[in-house]
Write an enzyme that holds these catalytic residues in place. Structure first.
Site, PDB file in Angstrom:
ATOM      1  N   LYS A  14      -2.766   2.496  -2.910  1.00 29.21           N
ATOM      2  CA  LYS A  14      -1.547   3.103  -3.433  1.00 29.21           C
ATOM      3  C   LYS A  14      -1.509   4.632  -3.386  1.00 29.21           C
ATOM      4  CE  LYS A  14       0.335  -0.684  -4.160  1.00 29.21           C
ATOM      5  NZ  LYS A  14       1.128  -1.031  -3.001  1.00 29.21           N
ATOM      6  N   TYR A  30       1.567  -5.279  -3.309  1.00 28.78           N
ATOM      7  CA  TYR A  30       0.812  -4.713  -2.193  1.00 28.78           C
ATOM      8  C   TYR A  30       1.722  -4.020  -1.184  1.00 28.78           C
ATOM      9  CZ  TYR A  30      -3.171  -4.225   0.945  1.00 28.78           C
ATOM     10  OH  TYR A  30      -4.174  -3.697   1.728  1.00 28.78           O
ATOM     11  N   HIS A  34       0.469  -5.282   9.763  1.00 28.63           N
ATOM     12  CA  HIS A  34      -0.175  -6.495   9.257  1.00 28.63           C
ATOM     13  C   HIS A  34       0.813  -7.294   8.411  1.00 28.63           C
ATOM     14  CE1 HIS A  34      -4.666  -5.087   9.615  1.00 28.63           C
ATOM     15  NE2 HIS A  34      -3.982  -4.963  10.744  1.00 28.63           N
ATOM     16  N   TYR A  43     -10.447  -8.684   1.701  1.00 25.32           N
ATOM     17  CA  TYR A  43     -10.946  -8.255   0.401  1.00 25.32           C
ATOM     18  C   TYR A  43     -11.893  -9.342  -0.095  1.00 25.32           C
ATOM     19  CZ  TYR A  43      -7.283  -4.653   0.189  1.00 25.32           C
ATOM     20  OH  TYR A  43      -6.491  -3.562   0.438  1.00 25.32           O
ATOM     21  N   PRO A  77      -8.989   3.020  -4.981  1.00 23.83           N
ATOM     22  CA  PRO A  77      -8.452   2.672  -3.666  1.00 23.83           C
ATOM     23  C   PRO A  77      -8.188   1.184  -3.452  1.00 23.83           C
ATOM     24  CG  PRO A  77     -10.800   3.133  -3.514  1.00 23.83           C
ATOM     25  CD  PRO A  77     -10.384   3.489  -4.908  1.00 23.83           C
TER      26      PRO A  77
END
Length: 397
Positions: A299, A387, A72, A203, A295
């Protein structure tokens, strides 16, 4: 039995450490309380940072990931019925993430371990760590949990046995400090037989709570929604789950959530935890044995991998150069990255979840922060950099 490194636990940290040590010509034995089937059948989501995916390729365990993993280039933040894409690749100079489930990573590492003739003992019980503060630590255990007590003598012990394993308890209480935070929300996660609703992770922030659209494969989707920390799975019928997801994910541009039969659902609590130090004598903690992250920041597995990269370097330097400085700096180096990951995971959790105890003022601040990070080049770059994974800071004091 005798080996150079005894590894307690065949999770991401233990298995990756064994593979790293093998690549450097260092012997190890893995002791695992679960069976191989239990490990490989426990379904866990996985977002691999660029560094984790690169390491799997470097170690020669990436064939299935390269075929089945989904790379992604970005993620989406969604709020006020509108999506805001964060272009990870563009903002980080080409870095991306790979969606590849944790249990698939474990399958690859177990297969590689067996193929190279490395020793891994499943279904062991009564594991006891002895003399960890000496130059000859030992591990006692029973095969198949009901066999005779055996002993493994080693130079180092890697405690990769998760939060509830025995390793951390062998760092004396007078020496260790434990930091923890329990969040007032949980995630209800489902696996659904459905094609992807989105090419990238979503998200979503909503007045009714957070939702996350992820993926497992072209046929199976992984989706989460925020629920109360004390909620009961019995309260959530399939119809209620889909209805709530539609409400939290709806947009004004015609986007549609694709439904399908729910084949698994569970509620997972959210917490943060850090143990400092991560080492004592010849014992070194890695992964969930040393730290837990919520979560939201994706990580957990990646921190486990970065821990063992540092540990493997220290062990290699000890054997090849007779120098223990890198081992002595293990906690210092790891904890810098751990705390940055804790910061990011807590930030993402606070930013994206609905907080029942927020005042109207705090609620408006949260929405202003979402507006800022999705409209500011600096805000976008900060989310993207964290990220895809921060580099290991190898400084030593």
């Amino acid at each position: 039995m005798r080996t150079q490194v005894a590894i307690i636990g065949a999770g991401p940290a233990g298995l990756m450490l064994a593979q790293l040590l093998h690549s450097k010509g260092i012997e190890s034995v893995i002791l695992e309380s679960r069976t191989r089937a239990e490990i490989e059948e426990t379904i866990r989501a996985g977002v691999l940072e660029q560094g984790t995916a690169d390491l799997m390729r470097e170690l020669g365990v990436a064939d299935r990931m390269n075929r089945l993993g989904q790379v992604h280039d970005g993620i989406e933040f969604r709020f006020h019925r509108k999506g805001h894409r964060i272009n990870l690749k563009e903002l980080t100079g080409g870095k991306r993430v790979t969606i590849y489930a944790q249990h698939e990573v474990l399958k690859d590492l177990i297969s590689a371990r067996i193929a190279t003739g490395g020793e891994i003992l499943f279904d062991v019980g009564d594991v006891r760590l002895l003399d960890v503060d000496t130059e000859l630590p030992r591990v006692q255990f029973r095969r198949h949990k009901d066999g005779e007590l055996e002993e493994l003598v080693c130079d180092f012990i890697a405690g990769c046995d998760g939060f509830h394993g025995p390793s951390r308890q062998h760092i004396p209480q007078r020496v260790r400090t434990e930091y923890s935070e329990v969040f007032p929300m949980s995630w209800l996660g489902i696996l659904a037989e459905a094609p992807p609703s989105s090419p990238e992770l979503i998200y979503a922030h909503h007045d009714r709570g957070f939702a996350l659209v992820s993926t497992r494969s072209p046929e199976i989707q992984r989706i989460y929604l925020q629920v109360d920390a004390h909620d009961d799975l019995a309260n959530w019928s399939d119809d209620r789950i889909w209805s709530e997801l539609h409400r939290r994910l709806e947009t004004d541009d015609g986007w549609t959530l694709i439904e399908g039969p729910i084949i698994q659902k569970s509620i997972v609590g959210m917490r943060s935890f850090v143990c400092d130090p991560m080492q004592y004598g010849r014992l070194f903690l890695a992964g969930d044995a040393a730290h837990i992250v919520p979560p939201t920041g994706a990580k957990g597995l990646n921190l486990a991998v970065s821990d063992v990269v540092v540990l493997a370097k220290g062990i290699e330097t000890y054997y090849k150069q007779g120098n223990a400085e890198w081992l002595q700096a293990y906690s210092e180096i790891c904890l810098r990255r751990v705390w940055k990951a804790e910061r990011f995971s807590n930030y993402m959790t606070s930013l994206l979840h609905r907080h029942a105890n927020h005042s109207p003022f705090q609620r408006r601040i949260q929405l202003a922060e979402l507006d800022y990070v999705t409209s500011s080049p600096v805000g976008l770059a900060s989310i993207a950099e964290n990220y895809v994974g921060l580099p290991i800071d190898w400084r030593r004091s």
